[in-house]
Design a protein around this motif. Structure first.
Motif, PDB file in Angstrom:
ATOM      1  N   MET A   1      81.979  58.908  59.620  1.00  0.00           N
ATOM      2  CA  MET A   1      83.197  59.414  60.345  1.00  0.00           C
ATOM      3  C   MET A   1      82.393  59.562  61.404  1.00  0.00           C
ATOM      4  SD  MET A   1      85.950  62.333  59.004  1.00  0.00           S
ATOM      5  CE  MET A   1      85.175  62.298  57.635  1.00  0.00           C
ATOM      6  N   ASP A   2      82.524  60.160  62.447  1.00  0.00           N
ATOM      7  CA  ASP A   2      82.075  60.716  63.711  1.00  0.00           C
ATOM      8  C   ASP A   2      83.034  61.571  64.242  1.00  0.00           C
ATOM      9  OD1 ASP A   2      79.551  59.179  64.028  1.00  0.00           O
ATOM     10  OD2 ASP A   2      79.661  58.414  65.603  1.00  0.00           O
TER      11      ASP A   2
ATOM     12  N   GLY B   1      79.482  64.493  61.568  1.00  0.00           N
ATOM     13  CA  GLY B   1      79.643  63.090  60.985  1.00  0.00           C
ATOM     14  C   GLY B   1      79.368  63.393  59.888  1.00  0.00           C
ATOM     15  N   THR B   2      79.827  62.505  58.919  1.00  0.00           N
ATOM     16  CA  THR B   2      79.488  62.207  57.755  1.00  0.00           C
ATOM     17  C   THR B   2      79.577  60.481  57.560  1.00  0.00           C
ATOM     18  OG1 THR B   2      81.847  61.482  57.152  1.00  0.00           O
ATOM     19  CG2 THR B   2      81.353  63.654  57.022  1.00  0.00           C
ATOM     20  N   ASN B   3      78.723  60.466  56.297  1.00  0.00           N
ATOM     21  CA  ASN B   3      78.710  59.652  56.236  1.00  0.00           C
ATOM     22  C   ASN B   3      78.020  58.927  54.177  1.00  0.00           C
ATOM     23  OD1 ASN B   3      77.006  55.929  56.084  1.00  0.00           O
ATOM     24  ND2 ASN B   3      75.227  57.231  56.901  1.00  0.00           N
TER      25      ASN B   3
ATOM     26  N   LEU C   1      76.876  65.808  58.860  1.00  0.00           N
ATOM     27  CA  LEU C   1      75.601  66.083  59.878  1.00  0.00           C
ATOM     28  C   LEU C   1      76.199  66.939  61.129  1.00  0.00           C
ATOM     29  CD1 LEU C   1      73.898  63.028  61.784  1.00  0.00           C
ATOM     30  CD2 LEU C   1      76.104  64.782  62.927  1.00  0.00           C
TER      31      LEU C   1
ATOM     32  N   VAL D   1      73.985  61.466  71.386  1.00  0.00           N
ATOM     33  CA  VAL D   1      73.514  62.066  70.239  1.00  0.00           C
ATOM     34  C   VAL D   1      72.178  61.044  69.613  1.00  0.00           C
ATOM     35  CG1 VAL D   1      75.364  60.416  69.985  1.00  0.00           C
ATOM     36  CG2 VAL D   1      74.047  63.236  68.187  1.00  0.00           C
ATOM     37  N   GLU D   2      72.131  59.538  69.578  1.00  0.00           N
ATOM     38  CA  GLU D   2      71.448  59.066  69.104  1.00  0.00           C
ATOM     39  C   GLU D   2      69.864  59.005  69.566  1.00  0.00           C
ATOM     40  OE1 GLU D   2      71.902  55.112  67.199  1.00  0.00           O
ATOM     41  OE2 GLU D   2      73.947  56.112  67.337  1.00  0.00           O
TER      42      GLU D   2
ATOM     43  N   ASN E   1      82.513  62.689  67.383  1.00  0.00           N
ATOM     44  CA  ASN E   1      82.008  63.688  68.782  1.00  0.00           C
ATOM     45  C   ASN E   1      82.602  62.702  69.640  1.00  0.00           C
ATOM     46  OD1 ASN E   1      78.874  63.652  69.760  1.00  0.00           O
ATOM     47  ND2 ASN E   1      79.051  61.216  69.629  1.00  0.00           N
TER      48      ASN E   1
ATOM     49  N   GLY F   1      77.731  63.688  72.493  1.00  0.00           N
ATOM     50  CA  GLY F   1      77.668  63.421  73.394  1.00  0.00           C
ATOM     51  C   GLY F   1      77.231  61.844  73.728  1.00  0.00           C
TER      52      GLY F   1
ATOM     53  N   ARG G   1      85.705  59.172  64.706  1.00  0.00           N
ATOM     54  CA  ARG G   1      86.128  57.664  65.249  1.00  0.00           C
ATOM     55  C   ARG G   1      85.972  58.034  62.851  1.00  0.00           C
ATOM     56  NH1 ARG G   1      81.232  53.730  67.329  1.00  0.00           N
ATOM     57  NH2 ARG G   1      82.900  53.911  68.792  1.00  0.00           N
TER      58      ARG G   1
ATOM     59  N   LYS H   1      68.736  63.343  68.984  1.00  0.00           N
ATOM     60  CA  LYS H   1      68.451  63.441  66.931  1.00  0.00           C
ATOM     61  C   LYS H   1      68.340  64.731  66.722  1.00  0.00           C
ATOM     62  CE  LYS H   1      66.729  59.403  67.098  1.00  0.00           C
ATOM     63  NZ  LYS H   1      65.626  57.734  66.360  1.00  0.00           N
TER      64      LYS H   1
ATOM     65  N   VAL I   1      70.403  67.038  64.820  1.00  0.00           N
ATOM     66  CA  VAL I   1      71.078  67.249  63.990  1.00  0.00           C
ATOM     67  C   VAL I   1      70.284  67.934  62.646  1.00  0.00           C
ATOM     68  CG1 VAL I   1      72.224  65.365  64.769  1.00  0.00           C
ATOM     69  CG2 VAL I   1      70.802  64.754  63.080  1.00  0.00           C
ATOM     70  N   VAL I   2      71.113  68.409  61.439  1.00  0.00           N
ATOM     71  CA  VAL I   2      71.417  68.702  60.489  1.00  0.00           C
ATOM     72  C   VAL I   2      72.011  68.487  59.368  1.00  0.00           C
ATOM     73  CG1 VAL I   2      70.725  70.733  59.023  1.00  0.00           C
ATOM     74  CG2 VAL I   2      70.425  70.850  61.454  1.00  0.00           C
ATOM     75  N   PHE I   3      71.484  67.712  58.612  1.00  0.00           N
ATOM     76  CA  PHE I   3      72.481  66.978  56.886  1.00  0.00           C
ATOM     77  C   PHE I   3      72.664  67.848  56.172  1.00  0.00           C
ATOM     78  CE2 PHE I   3      70.799  63.675  59.114  1.00  0.00           C
ATOM     79  CZ  PHE I   3      72.125  62.450  59.146  1.00  0.00           C
TER      80      PHE I   3
END
Lengths: 228, 473
Positions: free
Chosen positions: A206-207, A120-122, A132, A140-141, A209, A137, A224, A144, A146-148
Motif C-alpha cells: 500500500m502507498d 505505506g505498508t508492505n 512505513l 520519496v525513493e 502518497n 511525494g 494505491r 529515502k 523513512v521509518v518502519f
C-alpha cells in the motif's frame, strides 16, 4: 470497518491486483480516515455537478484498470478552476482513453499546498506486514527518509517513528509552513497499519502518497493498494 | 508459561549419546564435561560399550533404566535420525544435536534434516541444533561445548546470557569473555545452529524470564520467527538490556513490488528500525560487543546524556568531545559550584571548562580533584576519564587507585581511556582485573557510554526508571 472485505473480494473476483484509487479511498473512508471529498462520475454532467458541489479548484483522475500509473499517462489533471475546464478535461480523457476500459472519472476537491508525507505498508518475508512513514511525494525513493514499524502499530510507536525521520524539523512548522498535528498523524499511521494487518490475507502493498499536511489538516491525496 | 529451554537447563539427568573414548573428540569432551561438572546424573552411550571416566558406556539409550531429562547427540550426521529415534523411544524429549552436515551443506544435508524433522514430529522432541555448540551454564555445570577446555577457555558465572546462530562466533566470544577481567560473566549460553526447532525467539523468551540473566547478548544472521522475536524483545528490553549483532546486513529483502513502499523495503533498514523500536541496542562490530559487556555489566545506567570529560591531553579531549556528539550525547555544563572549585584549585593554564584539560603538568592528585568534582556534580550524568600516562609527574599507581575508587562507586557510569604504550597497557590491565571499564582510545570509551545512554533514553521514553535495571540482585 464493515464492507472492506466485500470491496476486496469483488476486486479479487475480477482477477485484479491493483485496487483503483476510488476503491482505495472508499476503503480508507471505511477505516474512518478523512480523505478529500470526491465522486466517481461517468458523464460530463455528473462531473460538472460534482465539481460545483465540492467547489473549485478540483482535480480529475481517470479510473481504469489499464491505467495504473496515472501521472505517466496524463490521466491526472489538477487545478481545474471552472466548469469549462472540467468539461474540456472530461472530453480530452474520453478522446485519449477511448480504447481502454474506463471505470469512470474521479472528481476530487483539490487540496491546498503543504508538506508531502507518505504512509505505506508492505509484506516483509521475515516480519509480515510492516508500515512505513516518511517524507512523501514523487521523490520519496530518492530521498529515502523513512521509518518502519511492525503492523499493527500502537500510537506511542507511531509517535516515536515520526520523531525518527531525518526531516522531522519539517513537521515543526519549518520556514512558515504549518505545524503538523503529530497526534493526528500518528492516528493515521495506526489506522493504516491496522488496515494492513486486518486484511493481510488480501493486501500485499500500500502507498498512501502523498499525504498533504497543510493548515487544514492531513489529506491522503493519492492511495494505491496492491493485492496479493 | 514454561519456556521450552527450561526443560533443557533444569535437567536432573543427562545422557551423552556418542561419548567417545578418544581424547579431545567432541563426544569425549562433552562426556568429560558432564561427568565432572554436572550435579545431576550423567549417562554415557557408545555402541562399543566399555567404560569412560569411571562411568559405564551403555550400548544404547534403550539399555538405561533411569528416566532421562535431556541428551546431547554427538554422532556422525547420517546416524543422527536413528539416534533421535532411539532417544524418542526412550522418552527423552529434550535433545541437543551438535553435529554439523545438515541443511548448511546443501541438498544431501537438507534430506538428512528432513529425516530429523520426521523423527522429531513423531516423538514430539524439543531439539537444539543441528550444527551448533549447544548449551553452557557454568552455575549449572551444564556444558555441551565440544571443544576441549585446554583450547576453549570457559568464563565463569556472571550476569550475561548469550544466544547465537553461529557456533564459531559463540566459541570465540566465550573464549574472549574468559579472559576479560575476572572472567565472571556468563549465566547461560545458547548456540542453536540451524534452528531446526529451538530458534532465536525461544532463546530470547528463555533468557528473558531467567532470573539469573541480567543482560542479553545476541548474534543473529537471520530470523526464524522475526515478528514474535520483536514483540517479545519489546517487553523484555524494559526489564533487562538486550544488545547484539544482526549480521548479514546486505541480504536482499522482498522482491521489488509495485509501490514506493516495496521499493524502499530494504531488509536491513527494516531490521534496523524494528530492533530500535524493540529497544535492542544494535552494534556492528565484534569489539563493540565486548565493550557492551564491560559497561553494561559493570556500570549503572546514566540518568541523562550529559557527559564530563577529564583529560591530560588536549587532542584526546577534542576527539572524545567529537564522539560525544556523534553518539547523541552532550557535554555537561558544570554547576557553578564545581566550576568555581576547579577554577580556584587549578593553575590558570589548566582548562577548566568541559573537557577539563589538566595538561601534561597533571599529577594523580589533580586527577582526583577533577574526577571527584565532576562525579559529584549533579549536572553530570556520566564521566570519561582520559589519561595519556607519558607525562612526567603522574604516579600511575596512584592514578589507578583513584580511578578504581571512582569506577567502583557505581552511582554514575565511569569509563576510562588509557592512551599510549606500555604504561597505558599496564593501567588498562590493572583496571580490567577488577572488572572496571578501561579502553585503549577516547572514542571507544565514549562510544561505550553512548550505548548505555541509548538504553537509558529508550527506558525513559517508555516510562521506566533506568535505576530499576540492575546487574546484581
Amino acid at each position: 470497518m464493515s464492507g472492506i472485505k466485500e470491496i476486496l473480494t469483488v476486486i479479487q473476483s475480477e482477477q485484479r491486483k491493483a485496487v483503483l484509487e476510488h476503491e482505495a479511498k472508499m476503503i480508507l473512508r471505511k477505516m474512518e480516515i478523512i480523505v478529500p471529498p470526491s465522486a466517481l462520475v461517468k458523464t460530463k454532467e455528473e462531473a460538472i455537478e460534482a465539481a460545483s458541489k465540492f467547489g473549485y479548484p478540483v482535480v480529475m483522475k481517470l479510473m481504469s484498470v489499464e491505467v495504473i500509473h496515472k501521472t505517466d499517462y496524463g490521466a491526472v489533471v489538477i487545478n481545474l478552476q471552472s466548469e469549462e475546464e472540467v468539461k474540456s478535461t472530461f472530453d480530452d480523457f474520453m478522446n485519449r482513453f477511448s480504447s481502454v476500459d474506463v471505470a469512470g472519472v474521479l472528481i476530487e476537491k483539490m487540496v491546498g499546498k503543504g508538506l508531502e508525507l507518505i504512509i505505506g505498508t508492505n509484506t516483509d518475508p521475515t516480519f509480515g506486514p510492516v508500515i512505513l512513514f516518511g517524507v512523501g511525494g514523487v521523490m520519496v525513493e530518492a530521498i529515502k527518509d523513512v521509518v518502519f514499524r511492525l503492523c499493527p502499530t500502537t500510537q506511542p510507536q507511531a509517535l516515536q517513528a515520526i520523531e525518527e525521520i531525518k526531516a522531522r524539523v519539517l513537521l515543526e512548522g519549518f520556514r512558515g509552513m504549518p505545524k503538523v498535528n503529530k497526534k493526528e498523524l500518528s492516528n493515521l499511521i495506526v489506522k493504516i497499519s491496522e488496515l494492513a494487518w486486518e486484511y493481510k490475507e488480501y493486501i500485499a502493498e500500500m502507498d498512501i502518497n502523498p499525504i498533504i499536511a497543510n493548515e487544514d489538516g492531513l489529506f491522503p491525496v493519492d492511495a494505491r493498494i496492491i493485492l496479493k | 508459561m514454561k519456556t521450552r529451554l527450561e526443560n533443557f537447563f533444569n535437567a536432573k539427568s543427562f545422557c551423552v549419546v556418542g561419548a567417545s573414548t578418544t581424547s579431545n573428540k567432541p563426544g569425549n569432551v562433552v562426556a568429560y564435561n558432564f561427568v565432572h561438572f554436572f550435579p545431576g546424573k550423567t549417562y554415557l552411550v557408545n555402541p562399543k560399550g566399555g567404560e569412560l571416566y569411571n562411568n559405564k558406556l551403555y550400548k544404547s539409550v534403550l539399555e538405561i533404566d533411569d528416566s532421562i531429562d535431556a541428551a546431547c547427540v554427538i554422532v556422525p550426521a547420517r546416524y543422527v535420525p536413528l539416534a533421535l529415534q532411539e532417544c524418542g523411544k526412550k522418552g527423552i524429549k529434550n535433545i541437543i544435536v551438535t553435529t554439523g552436515g545438515f541443511s548448511e551443506i546443501g541438498e544431501e544435508g537438507i534430506k538428512l534434516q528432513q529425516q530429523m524433522f520426521d523423527v522429531m514430529r513423531e516423538f514430539e522432541l524439543n531439539v537444539i541444533g543441528p550444527n551448533c555448540l549447544g548449551l553452557y551454564s557454568p552455575a549449572l555445570g551444564y556444558d555441551t561445548m565440544f571443544l576441549p577446555g585446554s583450547k576453549l577457555k570457559r568464563p565463569s558465572n556472571g550476569p550475561v546470557s548469550i544466544f547465537t546462530q553461529s557456533g564459531a562466533f559463540g566459541a570465540a566470544f566465550i573464549d574472549q569473555l574468559s579472559r576479560l577481567g575476572s572472567g565472571k560473566w556468563v549465566s547461560k549460553f545458547i548456540s542453536y545452529g540451524n534452528a531446526s526447532d529451538i530458534n532465536e525467539t525461544d532463546s530470547l523468551e528463555f533468557v528473558g524470564q531467567d532470573p539469573d540473566t541480567k543482560m542479553i547478548l545476541i548474534y543473529l544472521e537471520d530470523f526464524k520467527n522475526g515478528r514474535e522475536f520483536m514483540q517479545k524483545a519489546r517487553e523484555i528490553s524494559l526489564k533487562k538490556p538486550i544488545m547484539g549483532i544482526k549480521a548479514n546486513r546486505t541480504e536482499t529483502g522482498a522482491k521489488a513490488g509495485a509501490s514506493h513502499t516495496a521499493a524502499l523495503s530494504v531488509n536491513d533498514i527494516i531490521v534496523d528500525d524494528l530492533l530500535s523500536d524493540a529497544g535492542i541496542i544494535r552494534v556492528i562490530t565484534w569489539d563493540q560487543l565486548e565493550d557492551c559487556v564491560l559497561v553494561f555489566g559493570t556500570q549503572p545506567l546514566p540518568l541523562g546524556d550529559k557527559v564530563a570529560i577529564v583529560t591530560d591531553g588536549g587532542g584526546a579531549g577534542v576527539m572524545a568531545s567529537d564522539m560525544v556528539s556523534d553518539c547523541g550525547l552532550t557535554l555537561a555544563k558544570l554547576s557553578a559550584e564545581v566550576q568555581k572549585k576547579l577554577d580556584d584549585t587549578f593553575p590558570s593554564f589548566y582548562s577548566t571548562g568541559n573537557p577539563i584539560d589538566i595538561t601534561g603538568s597533571a599529577t594523580a592528585a589533580d586527577y582526583r580533584i577533577a574526577l571527584e568534582a565532576v562525579y559529584d556534580d549533579p549536572n553530570v550524568d556520566s564521566i570519561v576519564n582520559i589519561c595519556i600516562p607519558v607525562i612526567p609527574d603522574l604516579d600511575i599507581e596512584e592514578y589507578i587507585k583513584i580511578t578504581k575508587e571512582l569506577a567502583k562507586r557505581k552511582e554514575k557510569p565511569f569509563v576510562t581511556a588509557l592512551v599510549g604504550g606500555e604504561e597505558a597497557d599496564y593501567a588498562t590491565v590493572e583496571l580490567l582485573k577488577d572488572d572496571l571499564p578501561a579502553f585503549e582510545s577516547p572514542g571507544r570509551a565514549v562510544r561505550a557510554l553512548g550505548m548505555l545512554t541509548e538504553y537509558t533514553k529508550y527506558l525513559q521514553k517508555h516510562g521506566v526508571d533506568p535505576r530499576s535495571i540492575k546487574m546484581e540482585d
